[in-house]
Structures are given as C-alpha cells and as structure tokens.
Design a protein around this motif. Structure first.
Motif, mmCIF file in Angstrom:
data_model
loop_
_atom_site.group_PDB
_atom_site.id
_atom_site.type_symbol
_atom_site.label_atom_id
_atom_site.label_comp_id
_atom_site.label_asym_id
_atom_site.label_seq_id
_atom_site.Cartn_x
_atom_site.Cartn_y
_atom_site.Cartn_z
ATOM 1 N N LEU A 271 34.578 36.763 -9.958
ATOM 2 C CA LEU A 271 34.628 35.731 -10.993
ATOM 3 C C LEU A 271 33.371 34.859 -11.003
ATOM 4 C CD1 LEU A 271 38.356 34.561 -10.820
ATOM 5 C CD2 LEU A 271 37.254 35.946 -12.592
ATOM 6 N N ALA A 272 32.580 34.906 -9.953
ATOM 7 C CA ALA A 272 31.330 34.126 -9.914
ATOM 8 C C ALA A 272 30.234 34.893 -10.646
ATOM 9 C CB ALA A 272 30.944 33.852 -8.470
ATOM 10 N N PHE A 273 30.534 35.265 -11.899
ATOM 11 C CA PHE A 273 29.636 36.138 -12.666
ATOM 12 C C PHE A 273 28.317 35.455 -13.009
ATOM 13 C CE2 PHE A 273 32.749 34.096 -15.434
ATOM 14 C CZ PHE A 273 31.941 33.438 -16.347
ATOM 15 N N TRP A 274 28.276 34.135 -12.964
ATOM 16 C CA TRP A 274 27.048 33.416 -13.279
ATOM 17 C C TRP A 274 26.085 33.376 -12.089
ATOM 18 C CZ3 TRP A 274 31.757 31.436 -12.121
ATOM 19 C CH2 TRP A 274 31.821 30.622 -10.979
ATOM 20 N N ASN A 275 26.540 33.851 -10.944
ATOM 21 C CA ASN A 275 25.751 33.734 -9.723
ATOM 22 C C ASN A 275 25.641 35.099 -9.047
ATOM 23 O OD1 ASN A 275 24.350 32.740 -7.562
ATOM 24 N ND2 ASN A 275 26.081 31.696 -6.617
ATOM 25 N N ARG A 276 24.801 35.959 -9.596
ATOM 26 C CA ARG A 276 24.626 37.308 -9.086
ATOM 27 C C ARG A 276 23.228 37.462 -8.490
ATOM 28 N NH1 ARG A 276 29.293 37.641 -9.289
ATOM 29 N NH2 ARG A 276 30.638 39.098 -10.369
ATOM 30 N N ASP A 277 23.133 38.217 -7.422
ATOM 31 C CA ASP A 277 21.853 38.444 -6.758
ATOM 32 C C ASP A 277 21.458 39.915 -6.863
ATOM 33 O OD1 ASP A 277 21.332 35.820 -5.653
ATOM 34 O OD2 ASP A 277 22.968 36.207 -4.239
ATOM 35 N N GLU A 278 20.177 40.142 -7.097
ATOM 36 C CA GLU A 278 19.604 41.474 -6.975
ATOM 37 C C GLU A 278 18.634 41.444 -5.803
ATOM 38 O OE1 GLU A 278 17.753 42.768 -10.566
ATOM 39 O OE2 GLU A 278 19.607 43.633 -11.350
ATOM 40 N N PHE A 279 18.907 42.259 -4.793
ATOM 41 C CA PHE A 279 18.053 42.325 -3.623
ATOM 42 C C PHE A 279 17.257 43.623 -3.653
ATOM 43 C CE2 PHE A 279 21.466 39.485 -2.151
ATOM 44 C CZ PHE A 279 20.692 38.412 -1.726
ATOM 45 N N GLY A 280 15.980 43.505 -3.378
ATOM 46 C CA GLY A 280 15.113 44.671 -3.378
ATOM 47 C C GLY A 280 14.886 45.208 -1.981
ATOM 48 N N ILE A 281 14.807 46.522 -1.883
ATOM 49 C CA ILE A 281 14.447 47.189 -0.634
ATOM 50 C C ILE A 281 13.157 47.945 -0.890
ATOM 51 C CG2 ILE A 281 15.114 48.887 1.096
ATOM 52 C CD1 ILE A 281 18.016 48.343 0.461
ATOM 53 N N SER A 282 12.099 47.560 -0.181
ATOM 54 C CA SER A 282 10.807 48.226 -0.362
ATOM 55 C C SER A 282 10.919 49.681 0.080
ATOM 56 C CB SER A 282 9.735 47.506 0.462
ATOM 57 O OG SER A 282 8.482 48.120 0.265
ATOM 58 N N PHE A 283 10.493 50.555 -0.805
ATOM 59 C CA PHE A 283 10.730 51.983 -0.649
ATOM 60 C C PHE A 283 9.398 52.668 -0.373
ATOM 61 C CE2 PHE A 283 13.491 55.493 -2.734
ATOM 62 C CZ PHE A 283 14.012 55.801 -1.498
ATOM 63 N N ASP A 333 5.944 44.511 -6.276
ATOM 64 C CA ASP A 333 6.387 43.260 -5.665
ATOM 65 C C ASP A 333 7.842 42.963 -6.014
ATOM 66 O OD1 ASP A 333 3.744 42.585 -4.636
ATOM 67 O OD2 ASP A 333 3.209 42.288 -6.741
ATOM 68 N N TRP A 334 8.452 42.154 -5.160
ATOM 69 C CA TRP A 334 9.809 41.663 -5.370
ATOM 70 C C TRP A 334 9.844 40.236 -4.831
ATOM 71 C CZ3 TRP A 334 13.400 44.962 -7.628
ATOM 72 C CH2 TRP A 334 14.698 44.450 -7.785
ATOM 73 N N PRO A 335 10.601 39.332 -5.462
ATOM 74 C CA PRO A 335 10.660 37.957 -4.936
ATOM 75 C C PRO A 335 10.990 37.955 -3.441
ATOM 76 C CG PRO A 335 11.785 38.097 -7.037
ATOM 77 C CD PRO A 335 11.423 39.500 -6.671
ATOM 78 N N GLU A 336 10.164 37.276 -2.667
ATOM 79 C CA GLU A 336 10.265 37.346 -1.212
ATOM 80 C C GLU A 336 11.638 36.934 -0.682
ATOM 81 O OE1 GLU A 336 7.890 35.619 2.702
ATOM 82 O OE2 GLU A 336 6.977 35.495 0.714
ATOM 83 N N ASP A 337 12.269 35.964 -1.347
ATOM 84 C CA ASP A 337 13.563 35.504 -0.859
ATOM 85 C C ASP A 337 14.705 36.428 -1.253
ATOM 86 O OD1 ASP A 337 13.428 34.910 -3.548
ATOM 87 O OD2 ASP A 337 14.494 32.997 -3.378
#
Length: 380
Positions: A271-283, A333-337
């Motif tokens: 239900l916290a649809f407004w607060n989603r994270d996308e995390f990157g994995i350097s490949f 690049d991907w946002p460091e955080d």
C-alpha cells in the motif's frame, strides 16, 4: 456540495467496512511459530544419494529448462551456476524456443545455451538430470511433453520450488513422495491428489524424481546432487565456497506459512505505493551469478523495492561460470545511495544474509522476515 459530501462519506464508509473485513480475515490467520528441524536418518540420506546416482557414462549431462515468457530468477540461475562451479557435469541452460528467457522477480533475462529442439538433436539419448524451475505457467504443453519424454529416456527430474507443480502437471509425481514451496503446496496437492507430501524435508527424492521446498532449497539440493555424482569431499569443497555449513534435507516446515505477520507486512508495504525504491546492481563480466541472483531476488521481494542490473552495454554479460545475463538498464551510473552490493568478498550465502540485514535496516525486521519466508530460507 451536498452530493460531494455524501459521496465522500460513502467512500469512507466503504473503506471502513473493507478494513473491518480485512481485520476479521487477518484474525483467522495463524501466528508465526518457532519450529526446529527434526534430524534426517542416515539411512534416508544414503537412499537419496543412491537414487541420484548418474547413469553409467563418462560425464553426466544436466539440462536446466526455462520458459521464455518468464522463469524464476534464482531457480534458473543458481542450480546451473553451482553445478558449473563444481565442474562435475555438462550443464546446459535450455529454453523452449529461440531467444532469451525472461526472469522474475529480478534481473532482466538470460540467454540460454540452446533450445530444447537443439538439445534433443545433440543428445538423442536424453539428459541424466533435468532441473525444472518455477515458471510463469505450469501447463505449457511443450514443457510438459518434453519432461515426459526426458523421464521416459531415464532422466532424473528435479522440480525446484514451485517447479514441482510443473513436474506434477506432467503426471510424473502421481503416487510419489514430494514437497514444494510452502505457498504452493495446497495448489500442488489439489492438482495431483495422489502425491504423498513429506513435511520437514527441504528436498525429497523418490526414485528418479526429486522436489524441493522454496527458492533457496536449490542450494542444498545441488550440493546433494554433487555428492551423488562426485562424492562427499567434492560437495564439501563447493559448500565451503558457497558459505554453506550443511546441506542435508533437514527443514522445519511449520515455520513457513502464510501467517498474520506475513500478510500484514506484505499489505502494508504494497500500500506504500508512493514510496518505491529501485536499486541498481553494477553488472560486470565475471560477476558471481549465485550472489547476484540471491541478492537481486531478495531486494525484489520486499513489496517496496526492485533490484535492477545496470551496465554500460546492452549486450549480455558473461558471469563467472558462463551464464549470459542481459542487463536491465543501459547506463554507466546509478544514484550512489541506491546501489546494492552483491558483496563480492563474501560467499554467496553470506551475501544473502547481509542483504537481509540491509533490508531489515531499511524497511524493518518484519520485512526481512517476509522476504526470507518467500525464499523459504531458514535464517540461523
């Protein structure tokens, strides 16, 4: 204005009624329980190893089958990677048709080594072992027919996680002892009512058929298969590389179920649809595919986040043991955080443990428990 007020109060009333209904349903769910895994008799372990012995030829052939539409990430990648790491068999990752195998819930896709038609042409005698991951569909007629064909040629068929449902749909588990992921157990038994479900076993072997519990159970299952092919010493060496202390079939089935806390956490996070994270994995080429799959899978099961691999190229990246995986995003690049580490200095299972701790730190321990529950991973 009056109509708007009435409509608003109607909506609020609907929400209250729905919430009340949810509360009643939630109260019917069981609480989490702490359960210990009973020991597995030595005679049972010996019988499983005996049943998993390969046919008499110089080097076994293992086929890991995938559905192009969508196949579970860890189920498809990890068994192949563990067996290739051990170097005790020729391991081929297959697809039903040409083109990549889409992966879920994490990563993008994997390029198979061959189609099943090409495999059949090269290996008319069939595989020694066929590994069946969870797929987006349990009833694909091509998959079911091919599994029956391979079984008839003498292959040992191993259903990993919900892949057991596919093996069951092919009719191969009728009258057999078996298990599967806790969430899909009811579905499996409804479709194949003659199955003899075995609790408190992380994997079950009955003749030329084997099944496992949830996603991470592919690890002890593959180590057991390595032991059957190449002996205890070889399996122990691979286990040390993976960060695994034991790989027997012990399991506490009662600890894994659709509980009140699981449902509450999943709903709250969804239900916290407004607060989603996308995390990157350097490949990068040579990446450890076992840690990659486990870590990406875990971060993509929080109902709050998704792990996406990124690379400077759109071409497939070749992993440490020759698996070709397509990056999810073409970027340098991907946002460091929002970069997730696969902890390359750690064994793969330690990387999973660290990821679960990181998930707990970001979203709470209840979310980490929910993720471990989905992976059917006994955190110790």
């Amino acid at each position: 204005m009056r109509k708007r007020t009435i409509a608003a109060w109607g909506l609020i009333g609907t929400v209250i009624v729905a919430a009340g209904g949810f509360g009643i349903w939630l109260a019917t769910l069981p609480s989490d329980v702490a359960a210990s895994a009973p020991p597995v008799p030595a005679s049972e372990t010996a019988a499983m190893l005996e049943a998993l012995q390969p046919r008499e030829r110089r080097r076994p052939v293992v086929a890991v089958i995938g559905l192009n539409d969508a196949t579970e990430t860890t189920d498809y990648v990890v068994p192949a990677a563990i067996l290739r790491r051990a170097d005790v068999a020729d391991v081929l990752m297959l697809a039903i048709g040409m083109g990549p195998v889409r992966l879920y819930p994490a990563l993008e896709a994997a390029e198979p080594d061959a189609s099943i038609a090409a495999f059949d042409a090269a290996h008319p005698e069939g595989a020694d072992y066929v590994i069946v991951p969870a797929m987006s569909r349990d009833d694909d007629p091509i998959v079911l027919a091919w599994l029956r064909q391979q079984s008839s040629k003498g292959a040992i068929v191993i259903g990993v996680c919900a892949g057991a449902k596919i093996v069951g749909a092919a009719g191969l588990l009728d009258g057999k002892r078996a298990t599967t992921h806790w969430y899909y157990l009811k579905d499996l038994l409804e479709r194949s009512p003659t199955i003899d479900y075995v609790a408190d076993r992380r994997f079950v072997v009955d003749g030329k058929l084997a099944t496992t519990t949830g996603i991470t159970a592919s690890v002890p299952m593959m180590l057991t298969l390595i032991e059957a092919i190449a002996g205890r010493e070889k399996a122990a060496a691979v286990a040390r590389e993976l960060g695994v202390d034991r790989w027997d079939a012990r399991h506490a089935s009662r600890a894994f179920k659709f509980s009140r806390s699981f449902a509450t956490t999943a709903l709250r996070n969804a239900l916290a649809f407004w607060n989603r994270d996308e995390f990157g994995i350097s490949f990068e080429p040579g990446i450890d595919e076992i840690a990659l799959a486990l870590v990406a899978d875990a971060w993509s099961r929080t109902y709050r986040s998704k792990a996406i691999s990124f690379a400077a190229s759109t071409s497939a990246i070749v992993t440490a043991h020759g698996i070709r995986i397509l990056p999810g995003r073409n970027t340098k690049d991907w946002p460091e955080d929002h970069v997730v580490s696969i902890f390359p200095d750690q064994p793969p299972m330690a990387a999973l443990d660290r990821s679960l701790r990181a998930i707990a730190g970001r979203y709470g321990e209840d979310t980490a428990r929910m993720v471990a529950m989905q992976l059917e991973y006994p955190r110790e």
